[in-house]
Design an enzyme around this catalytic site. Structure first.
Site, short mmCIF file in Angstrom:
data_model
loop_
_atom_site.label_atom_id
_atom_site.label_comp_id
_atom_site.label_asym_id
_atom_site.label_seq_id
_atom_site.Cartn_x
_atom_site.Cartn_y
_atom_site.Cartn_z
N ILE A 72 0.88 -1.18 0.00
CA ILE A 72 0.00 0.00 0.00
C ILE A 72 0.91 1.22 0.00
O ILE A 72 1.91 1.25 0.73
CB ILE A 72 -0.99 0.01 1.21
CG1 ILE A 72 -1.87 1.26 1.18
CG2 ILE A 72 -0.26 -0.10 2.53
CD1 ILE A 72 -3.09 1.17 2.06
N ALA A 73 0.62 2.17 -0.86
CA ALA A 73 1.45 3.38 -0.92
C ALA A 73 0.63 4.55 -1.45
O ALA A 73 -0.25 4.38 -2.29
CB ALA A 73 2.65 3.14 -1.83
N GLU A 106 2.90 -7.92 6.48
CA GLU A 106 4.16 -7.65 7.17
C GLU A 106 4.46 -6.17 7.00
O GLU A 106 4.12 -5.58 5.97
CB GLU A 106 5.33 -8.42 6.54
CG GLU A 106 5.41 -9.86 6.97
CD GLU A 106 4.81 -10.78 5.95
OE1 GLU A 106 4.59 -10.33 4.81
OE2 GLU A 106 4.52 -11.94 6.28
N ASN A 111 8.26 1.44 10.72
CA ASN A 111 7.34 2.20 9.86
C ASN A 111 6.09 2.62 10.65
O ASN A 111 4.98 2.09 10.47
CB ASN A 111 6.97 1.35 8.62
CG ASN A 111 6.26 2.16 7.56
OD1 ASN A 111 5.83 3.29 7.81
ND2 ASN A 111 6.12 1.59 6.38
N TYR A 118 -2.55 0.55 10.21
CA TYR A 118 -3.10 -0.79 10.35
C TYR A 118 -3.81 -0.96 11.70
O TYR A 118 -4.87 -1.57 11.78
CB TYR A 118 -2.00 -1.85 10.18
CG TYR A 118 -1.31 -1.79 8.83
CD1 TYR A 118 -2.05 -1.63 7.66
CD2 TYR A 118 0.07 -1.90 8.72
CE1 TYR A 118 -1.43 -1.57 6.42
CE2 TYR A 118 0.71 -1.84 7.48
CZ TYR A 118 -0.05 -1.68 6.34
OH TYR A 118 0.57 -1.62 5.12
#
Ligand SMILES: CC(C)(COP(=O)(O)OP(=O)(O)OC[C@H]1O[C@@H](n2cnc3c(N)ncnc32)[C@H](O)[C@@H]1OP(=O)(O)O)[C@@H](O)C(=O)NCCC(=O)NCCS
Length: 148
Positions: A72-73, A106, A111, A118
């Site tokens: 995801i970015a 993961e 981060n 999340y």
């Protein structure tokens, strides 16, 4: 920023997604890997689009009744505006419609933006994969979420 559209990724989006990968990751996915993902029947890829420009994306793989988030970015200038949240909500909707009841991923231990994201969606840490990442070498946190 205009109205953000969340929609399935198409072959025409791949060059823009590769550009996002290069900006966001030290080991970006190649164009070839993304092309293969789009023909993988077990892969789901969604893009966030702002006036025709791809500003973020998210992918996951289905493994029986579970989904593994691959990536995801969001482009740096579009962050903290809820774009990643829109992408995750869309993926959760897809899971609910596809009898998928658990999601996993993961994430690099350092981060914090991604870990907070999340956790906001109910993912919990269940373990560590030591030295999972390279460039730089780092442990991964393993996170899971049950879908109600
Ligand atoms: C992680 C990432 C996808 C978040 O995208 P985003 O669109 O900015 O996220 P959202 O705006 O939807 O934020 C949702 C939640 O994430 C968390 N979050 C996002 N950015 C954060 C930051 N810089 N610091 C701390 N928490 C952050 C917060 O909990 C936020 O909720 P809040 O707004 O109620 O505080 C984005 O920072 C990114 O692309 N990073 C680089 C790529 C990456 O690391 N991907 C994850 C690979 S596992």
């Amino acid at each position: 920023m205009g109205e953000i559209i969340i929609r399935g990724m198409l072959p025409k989006d791949i060059d823009q997604v590769v550009a996002i990968e290069k900006i966001c990751f030290s080991l970006p996915w190649s164009k070839e890997s993304l092309e293969k993902e789009l023909i993988n029947e077990l892969a789901y890829y969604q893009c966030a689009e702002d006036k025709g420009k791809i500003i973020g994306y998210m992918g996951m793989w289905r493994i029986i009744n579970e989904c593994h988030i691959t990536n995801i970015a969001v482009l740096p200038e579009y962050r903290n505006k809820g774009i990643a949240s829109m992408l995750i909500n869309k993926m959760i909707e897809i899971c609910k419609c596809s009898e998928i009841d658990r999601m996993t991923l993961e994430v690099r231990k350092s981060n914090s933006p991604a870990i907070n994201l999340y956790k906001k969606f109910g993912f919990v840490e269940v373990g560590i994969r030591p030295n999972y990442y390279v460039k730089p070498v780092e442990d991964a946190l393993i996170m899971w979420k049950n879908i109600d």
